[in-house]
Motif scaffolding. Sequence first.
Motif, PDB file in Angstrom:
ATOM      1  N   SER A  89       0.649  -0.891  -0.299  1.00 28.10           N
ATOM      2  CA  SER A  89      -0.222  -0.170  -0.036  1.00 28.10           C
ATOM      3  C   SER A  89       1.052   1.073   0.107  1.00 28.10           C
ATOM      4  O   SER A  89       0.860   1.978  -0.763  1.00 28.10           O
ATOM      5  CB  SER A  89      -1.065   0.443   1.421  1.00 28.10           C
ATOM      6  OG  SER A  89      -1.859   1.290   1.089  1.00 28.10           O
ATOM      7  N   GLU A 141      -6.779   2.954   1.829  1.00 26.21           N
ATOM      8  CA  GLU A 141      -5.852   1.584   2.808  1.00 26.21           C
ATOM      9  C   GLU A 141      -5.389   1.690   2.952  1.00 26.21           C
ATOM     10  O   GLU A 141      -4.717   1.096   4.615  1.00 26.21           O
ATOM     11  CB  GLU A 141      -6.714   0.438   1.560  1.00 26.21           C
ATOM     12  CG  GLU A 141      -5.897  -0.812   1.433  1.00 26.21           C
ATOM     13  CD  GLU A 141      -5.230  -1.764   0.204  1.00 26.21           C
ATOM     14  OE1 GLU A 141      -4.522  -2.206   0.061  1.00 26.21           O
ATOM     15  OE2 GLU A 141      -5.753  -0.774  -0.898  1.00 26.21           O
ATOM     16  N   THR A 145      -4.317   0.134   7.470  1.00 27.98           N
ATOM     17  CA  THR A 145      -3.296  -0.630   6.998  1.00 27.98           C
ATOM     18  C   THR A 145      -1.966  -0.638   8.211  1.00 27.98           C
ATOM     19  O   THR A 145      -2.348  -1.318   8.978  1.00 27.98           O
ATOM     20  CB  THR A 145      -2.947  -1.442   5.838  1.00 27.98           C
ATOM     21  OG1 THR A 145      -3.689  -1.339   5.018  1.00 27.98           O
ATOM     22  CG2 THR A 145      -1.850  -2.735   6.368  1.00 27.98           C
TER      23      THR A 145
END
Length: 321
Positions: A89, A141, A145
Amino acid sequence: MTSTPSSPPRGRRVALSLTTLVTALVVGLPGTVHAEPGDDEVDIDELNQRAEELEETYDGELLQFTEIKERVEKAEEDLAKIEERLDASRTGVSAIASTRYKSGGLDPALQVVFSSDPEDMFADAAALSYLGQSQSEQISELIETRDEAALVAEELQDEKTEAEELIEKLESEREEVEARIEEYEEEQIPETAGDGTIPASAKGWGWSGASPRMAAIRDEIVMKFGAPYPVGCLRNSADDHGVGNACDFMMSSGGAIPSSTNQALGTQIAQYGINNADRLGIKYIIWEQQIWQSTSRQWTWMNDRGSTTQNHYDHVHISSY
């Protein structure tokens, strides 16, 4: 006369903003959280060695340590997977900044966002419809995360701390427990009701292999409460069943959930064992995914082992000294 530095040109400011962004992405987010234990961190392997030295004294308590260790190992696995996602990510979001810069510089509004504190930058940038849905989702995201990694890392440390506290407690009480075991070994075994007064329907696997003390506990409970299903004792296993120091008082068969009547009966048997633990020499009791130990005098939740039988919802397990 000294001159004061002038403000850098816009292109320079944009470059600095990009540097701020990349630094925040690469450095500001957690990297490898489960590094080698430092001076203030708990080493689960070292605790395991200490637990092994306590095996001759403790049983139920070490079962509790084993369960904590299993949770530690699971948390470590989860954290490793999360960190892989975090790296992927982070790379994607870095590419967003790089592409936007190379395609003509950052918009002034976006520059302000990227120049702010990293925490505010992520929160603001994720909300900017300006970025487009796909890019906003990538940044969101990354934030999620990162937060997930921090939460799992915190849970991992809590589990390690609990394991350390348990081992320290067992070590401090070891002499007292060993004295209690010696006392039980020298004490006369309680009288047993004997095979002649126990109904044949109560006798399950390994019945005759129970140790004298466990047989006395078993017979007293059966005579007082009955046995809706056969009671099993000795079997080939590494726990107390393997030496005849444990029996399972079944409240159903075939792994089924007991009826409400038998569930209440199991609770009565477990409580009777607690009330008479010192007199009978009961070491620990397991019922409905909880373990009661004669040392701690309290119920403790156990890990989910995946079935009604393994979680002790269909039988009361009683172990003796």
